[in-house]
Enzyme design. Structure first.
Site, mmCIF file in Angstrom:
data_model
loop_
_atom_site.group_PDB
_atom_site.id
_atom_site.type_symbol
_atom_site.label_atom_id
_atom_site.label_comp_id
_atom_site.label_asym_id
_atom_site.label_seq_id
_atom_site.Cartn_x
_atom_site.Cartn_y
_atom_site.Cartn_z
ATOM 1 N N LYS A 40 34.333 46.835 21.577
ATOM 2 C CA LYS A 40 35.182 46.236 20.671
ATOM 3 C C LYS A 40 35.952 46.051 22.643
ATOM 4 C CE LYS A 40 38.365 50.087 20.396
ATOM 5 N NZ LYS A 40 39.769 51.052 19.805
ATOM 6 N N ARG A 136 48.212 53.658 11.358
ATOM 7 C CA ARG A 136 48.572 52.551 11.536
ATOM 8 C C ARG A 136 47.390 51.644 10.044
ATOM 9 N NH1 ARG A 136 44.676 51.760 17.260
ATOM 10 N NH2 ARG A 136 43.516 53.168 15.171
ATOM 11 N N TYR A 263 56.538 34.955 46.189
ATOM 12 C CA TYR A 263 57.338 34.226 45.364
ATOM 13 C C TYR A 263 58.821 34.944 45.201
ATOM 14 C CZ TYR A 263 54.933 31.068 43.045
ATOM 15 O OH TYR A 263 53.752 29.868 43.069
ATOM 16 N N MET A 310 49.585 34.077 40.243
ATOM 17 C CA MET A 310 48.416 34.042 39.348
ATOM 18 C C MET A 310 47.103 34.321 39.598
ATOM 19 S SD MET A 310 48.370 30.483 37.243
ATOM 20 C CE MET A 310 49.697 30.582 36.266
#
Length: 366
Positions: A40, A136, A263, A310
């Site tokens: 998965k 779950r 940044y 990014m």
């Protein structure tokens, strides 16, 4: 997101290592136990199709999260059993039946909805999910499971398996694990028509609780060479980490004392130093909280300075390396190593998440 083949950032996946890891676990578990490879989430970032094909001779089937992941394998020519671990709603059954995909059913509400929608289950292969304490999905009593199995058979389904999932199999304290195990055993003992396949063993259970295995195991993170517990428990046998992540320097410069980087100007140089730029960032899964971590250049640990952007990050260099110099983010570089678990520990998370966050913008090379 499109894979960026025209930049130096790549993930290298060693399929032979994955095959050897699975073989190591199989030697450790009882003979005759069925093996499902858990692929998965694109095989935990390693590439579901490529991993599934590599393991074809070694495993009995595959586990995925949802129908689309299952269909991807079928379309790639994988013809062995595929079990969807998540819940597939009745309105999606036709594709599952048409592609011989095994589904998980986890509640009596599912049966009620199937009947309401007048869905037939003829030809549907099912594993029933038991909630033994994970909290779950799943049924909680033998009575419920017996009713579900009877109802599924009335609708034409073939109930082939029943399974549960342990919440703490990767922890040193096995109190909760034993509670779940006893709950599951008691529930199984109360079944009027027990399915032929009974499985509860994930990677952690398969390696640290192999004496509790029923007749199938689901091998996930251990296949990719990682310790399910992170660093908490020692592995009983060695594994090979299958994925490495590397890039190259694309810009190198010297900055002076007082200059800032990134940044927010969160890094200020205290003296003149060399800074290298590497084309990987949070869009690739190299998250912003990796500022302060180190990567490897020329066998030396180089700190990430300034915020991760990014698409790029910046590192402090010991000298002016030429453009194109290799940068190792996961893996070995001149006898030094950075593991996925090292990154997970720095982020205060788990190695699973580190791998799954590596985006498909990073090409996988096999």
């Amino acid at each position: 997101m499109i894979s960026s083949f025209h930049r130096p950032t790549v993930a290298r996946v060693n399929l032979q290592a994955i095959k050897e890891n699975v073989a190591s676990v199989q030697k450790h578990i009882p003979l005759g136990v069925k093996t499902y490879a858990v692929v998965k989430a694109d095989a935990y970032g390693h590439g579901a199709v490529q991993v599934s094909k590599a393991l074809l001779p070694q495993v009995d089937g595959y586990c995925v999260s949802n129908l689309d992941e299952a269909l991807q394998l079928r379309q790639a020519g994988i013809d062995k059993e595929i079990l969807i671990l998540g819940v597939l709603l009745p309105n999606e059954l036709e594709l599952a039946v048409a592609n011989a995909i095994t589904v998980t059913i986890a509640s009596l509400d599912w049966i009620a909805l199937a009947r309401l929608e007048k869905k037939e289950c003829q030809g549907l292969k099912v594993h029933v999910k038991v909630d033994s304490g994970m909290g779950r999905i799943g049924l909680r009593s033998s009575k419920e499971v017996n009713l579900l199995i009877d109802s599924l058979k009335e609708l034409g389904a073939d109930v082939e398996g029943i399974f549960t999932h342990f919440a703490t199999a990767d922890e040193a304290d096995d109190t909760k694990f034993n509670q779940q195990l006893q709950f599951f055993k008691k529930l199984i003992a109360g079944l009027e028509d027990k399915p032929r396949l009974v499985h509860a063993s994930n990677s952690a259970t398969s390696i640290w609780h192999s004496d509790t295995i029923f007749n199938a195991v689901r091998l996930g993170i251990v296949s990719y060479g990682l310790n399910p517990s992170g660093s908490d428990l020692s592995l009983p046998f060695p594994l090979q980490e299958a994925l490495s992540l590397e890039s190259s320097l694309v810009h190198v410069k010297m900055i002076s004392a007082g200059d800032t980087v990134g940044y927010g100007a969160t890094y200020t140089a205290k003296k003149s130093e060399y800074v290298g730029t590497v084309p990987i960032g949070y869009a690739d899964g190299w998250t912003r909280n990796m500022q302060g971590f180190s990567v490897l250049v020329d066998g030396q640990f180089c700190e990430i300075i300034g915020r991760v952007s990014m698409d790029q990050l910046t590192i402090r260099l010991s000298k002016a390396y030429p453009l194109g110099t290799k940068v190792t983010l996961i893996g070995s570089n001149q006898q030094k190593n950075i593991s996925t678990t090292d990154i997970a520990n720095y982020r205060n998370t788990i190695n699973y998440e580190v791998l799954c966050l590596l985006s498909d913008r990073i090409p996988r090379i096999y």
